[in-house]
Scaffold this motif. Structure first.
Motif, PDB file in Angstrom:
ATOM      1  N   TRP A 234     101.284  22.838  43.949  1.00 55.86           N
ATOM      2  CA  TRP A 234     102.077  22.056  44.897  1.00 55.86           C
ATOM      3  C   TRP A 234     102.180  22.720  46.262  1.00 55.86           C
ATOM      4  CZ3 TRP A 234     102.017  17.508  43.240  1.00 55.86           C
ATOM      5  CH2 TRP A 234     102.099  17.232  41.863  1.00 55.86           C
ATOM      6  N   GLY A 235     102.154  24.054  46.308  1.00 58.04           N
ATOM      7  CA  GLY A 235     102.180  24.739  47.592  1.00 58.04           C
ATOM      8  C   GLY A 235     100.937  24.439  48.411  1.00 58.04           C
ATOM      9  N   GLU A 236      99.769  24.546  47.773  1.00 50.05           N
ATOM     10  CA  GLU A 236      98.521  24.232  48.460  1.00 50.05           C
ATOM     11  C   GLU A 236      98.421  22.752  48.801  1.00 50.05           C
ATOM     12  OE1 GLU A 236      97.199  26.278  45.149  1.00 50.05           O
ATOM     13  OE2 GLU A 236      95.593  27.356  46.220  1.00 50.05           O
ATOM     14  N   TYR A 237      99.005  21.915  47.916  1.00 49.69           N
ATOM     15  CA  TYR A 237      99.039  20.478  48.196  1.00 49.69           C
ATOM     16  C   TYR A 237      99.794  20.206  49.492  1.00 49.69           C
ATOM     17  CZ  TYR A 237     100.598  15.619  47.781  1.00 49.69           C
ATOM     18  OH  TYR A 237     100.880  14.307  48.043  1.00 49.69           O
ATOM     19  N   ALA A 238     100.960  20.844  49.641  1.00 44.82           N
ATOM     20  CA  ALA A 238     101.778  20.625  50.839  1.00 44.82           C
ATOM     21  C   ALA A 238     101.053  21.097  52.095  1.00 44.82           C
ATOM     22  CB  ALA A 238     103.116  21.339  50.694  1.00 44.82           C
ATOM     23  N   VAL A 239     100.367  22.239  51.987  1.00 42.79           N
ATOM     24  CA  VAL A 239      99.623  22.762  53.141  1.00 42.79           C
ATOM     25  C   VAL A 239      98.511  21.798  53.543  1.00 42.79           C
ATOM     26  CG1 VAL A 239      98.074  24.600  53.911  1.00 42.79           C
ATOM     27  CG2 VAL A 239     100.157  25.169  52.647  1.00 42.79           C
ATOM     28  N   THR A 240      97.800  21.286  52.565  1.00 41.60           N
ATOM     29  CA  THR A 240      96.696  20.367  52.846  1.00 41.60           C
ATOM     30  C   THR A 240      97.201  19.078  53.481  1.00 41.60           C
ATOM     31  OG1 THR A 240      95.529  21.276  50.917  1.00 41.60           O
ATOM     32  CG2 THR A 240      94.686  19.215  51.839  1.00 41.60           C
ATOM     33  N   ARG A 241      98.333  18.561  53.002  1.00 44.25           N
ATOM     34  CA  ARG A 241      98.898  17.349  53.597  1.00 44.25           C
ATOM     35  C   ARG A 241      99.325  17.591  55.038  1.00 44.25           C
ATOM     36  NH1 ARG A 241      97.597  12.764  51.161  1.00 44.25           N
ATOM     37  NH2 ARG A 241      99.233  11.832  52.452  1.00 44.25           N
ATOM     38  N   ARG A 242      99.823  18.782  55.328  1.00 39.97           N
ATOM     39  CA  ARG A 242     100.183  19.099  56.717  1.00 39.97           C
ATOM     40  C   ARG A 242      98.943  19.163  57.592  1.00 39.97           C
ATOM     41  NH1 ARG A 242     104.159  22.554  54.376  1.00 39.97           N
ATOM     42  NH2 ARG A 242     102.775  24.356  54.560  1.00 39.97           N
ATOM     43  N   LEU A 243      97.867  19.736  57.064  1.00 39.32           N
ATOM     44  CA  LEU A 243      96.611  19.774  57.814  1.00 39.32           C
ATOM     45  C   LEU A 243      96.107  18.366  58.087  1.00 39.32           C
ATOM     46  CD1 LEU A 243      94.742  22.687  55.984  1.00 39.32           C
ATOM     47  CD2 LEU A 243      95.631  22.719  58.324  1.00 39.32           C
ATOM     48  N   LEU A 244      96.275  17.484  57.111  1.00 34.85           N
ATOM     49  CA  LEU A 244      95.844  16.099  57.284  1.00 34.85           C
ATOM     50  C   LEU A 244      96.625  15.426  58.405  1.00 34.85           C
ATOM     51  CD1 LEU A 244      94.184  13.672  56.300  1.00 34.85           C
ATOM     52  CD2 LEU A 244      95.985  13.224  54.634  1.00 34.85           C
ATOM     53  N   ARG A 245      97.926  15.643  58.437  1.00 31.49           N
ATOM     54  CA  ARG A 245      98.721  15.070  59.529  1.00 31.49           C
ATOM     55  C   ARG A 245      98.325  15.669  60.861  1.00 31.49           C
ATOM     56  NH1 ARG A 245     102.879  15.397  55.549  1.00 31.49           N
ATOM     57  NH2 ARG A 245     103.556  17.409  56.386  1.00 31.49           N
ATOM     58  N   GLY A 246      97.906  16.938  60.837  1.00 27.30           N
ATOM     59  CA  GLY A 246      97.551  17.610  62.076  1.00 27.30           C
ATOM     60  C   GLY A 246      96.301  17.066  62.738  1.00 27.30           C
ATOM     61  N   ILE A 247      95.336  16.579  61.914  1.00 26.42           N
ATOM     62  CA  ILE A 247      94.109  16.053  62.525  1.00 26.42           C
ATOM     63  C   ILE A 247      94.301  14.620  63.007  1.00 26.42           C
ATOM     64  CG2 ILE A 247      92.668  17.549  61.110  1.00 26.42           C
ATOM     65  CD1 ILE A 247      91.951  15.145  59.396  1.00 26.42           C
TER      66      ILE A 247
END
Length: 323
Positions: A234-247
């Motif tokens: 879930w930690g890596e999931y949250a990081v990836t979702r933030r990266l998605l919002r960032g692009i």
């Protein structure tokens, strides 16, 4: 638009026109309209034209009427390589892998030499039917028997074949042995299989390869986030979702359509504004009970995904869904 324009023609349609409109029917899977075009072809005595016959056979295959496609193929007095390839592909897209293999053997016995397109259709047919070993053997025969160097599309199809069957490491090793650099589509096929089989470590590695090629691809981040979620990372999931919002990018929603009585109805995923959500949900519950009674199990993730599907507002009335 092509179908709407066709009746407004002031000139008599020729063979090229009818071939084009047949392709339009195939693209929409509009079987009833395709049969009307077939009738127009016969009335104008274009039935013996090989390009027209190939287009009709392709249309019937893409509309799911494989029996009609087979009849078209068998009635053709003269068949070219495209005819054989279209019929092999038609069998494949309708899940008839063994029939595709038998037709390939008949093609060889008829004295025709297969090319890359034939092998692509054949291996794709094996992929659709789950014939992993058969597809892998055909791939190897390209180099060993026919002295052909497989192209990028064939490699992609074989990698998808292996990966979907859970043979992820074999697919990964094959990518590394390719004589040319793999593109995003090849890595993407493996990444999708990593999600299917919940392989977090390989999924992370493959996603990194895709991001090197296309750092702004939203689909990669979405798949990677789903892989992390399936593995409870879930930690890596949250990081990836933030990266998605960032692009600042979104994956385009999937869209499907169906032809009912010469009218097209469309539907997509997660359209909560539709009035048909509750009706679709009710039908899914009925299907779930039938699957359970038949002894077919399915995951909660699958049912949650299917429950997100809904019908377009234009699909009003329960009788449409019953049809």
């Amino acid at each position: 638009m092509a179908l709407q324009l066709f009746p407004d023609m002031n000139l008599q349609p020729n063979c090229f026109t009818l071939t084009s409109i047949t392709s339009a029917c195939a693209g929409l899977a509009a079987l009833r309209l395709g049969k009307q075009v077939h009738g127009a072809v016969l009335r104008r005595n274009y039935g013996e034209d090989i390009k027209m016959s190939n287009a009709l056979m392709d249309m019937y295959s893409k509309c799911g009427s494989i029996a009609d496609a087979k009849r078209m193929f068998n009635r053709m007095g003269c068949k070219d390589k495209l005819s054989w390839t279209s019929m092999i592909a038609g069998y494949g897209m309708n899940g008839h892998g063994h029939e595709a293999i038998q037709l390939f053997s008949s093609m060889i016995h008829a004295g025709l030499r297969p090319d890359h397109v034939v092998f692509l259709a054949l291996i794709s047919a094996c992929n659709h039917a789950g014939l992993v070993d058969e597809g892998w053997n055909f791939f190897r025969s390209m180099t060993s028997e026919y002295k052909m160097q497989p192209k990028n599309e064939v490699y992609g199809c074989v990698i998808n074949l292996l990966a979907r069957a859970g043979r992820l490491r074999e697919a990964f090793d094959l990518i590394n042995r390719m004589p040319f650099a793999p593109d995003e589509s090849i890595w993407g096929a493996l990444l999708g299989a990593c999600k299917m089989h919940k392989n977090v470590e390989l999924g992370r590695l493959v996603a990194g390869k895709i991001i090197e090629v296309n750092p702004d691809g939203a689909k990669t981040y979405i798949l990677l986030a789903n892989i992390y979620a399936s593995g409870s990372k879930w930690g890596e999931y949250a990081v990836t979702r933030r990266l998605l919002r960032g692009i600042g990018s979104r994956k385009e929603a999937g869209m499907s359509w169906i032809d009912i009585n010469d009218e097209m109805y469309s539907f997509n995923i997660a359209d909560s504004s539709s009035r048909q959500v509750s009706l679709a949900d009710e039908v899914l519950q009925i299907l779930a009970r039938h699957m359970h009674d038949a002894g077919t199990d399915f995951s909660q993730d699958f049912f949650s995904y299917m429950s997100s599907l809904c019908w377009d507002d234009s699909l009003v009335g329960e009788k449409h869904l019953q049809k």
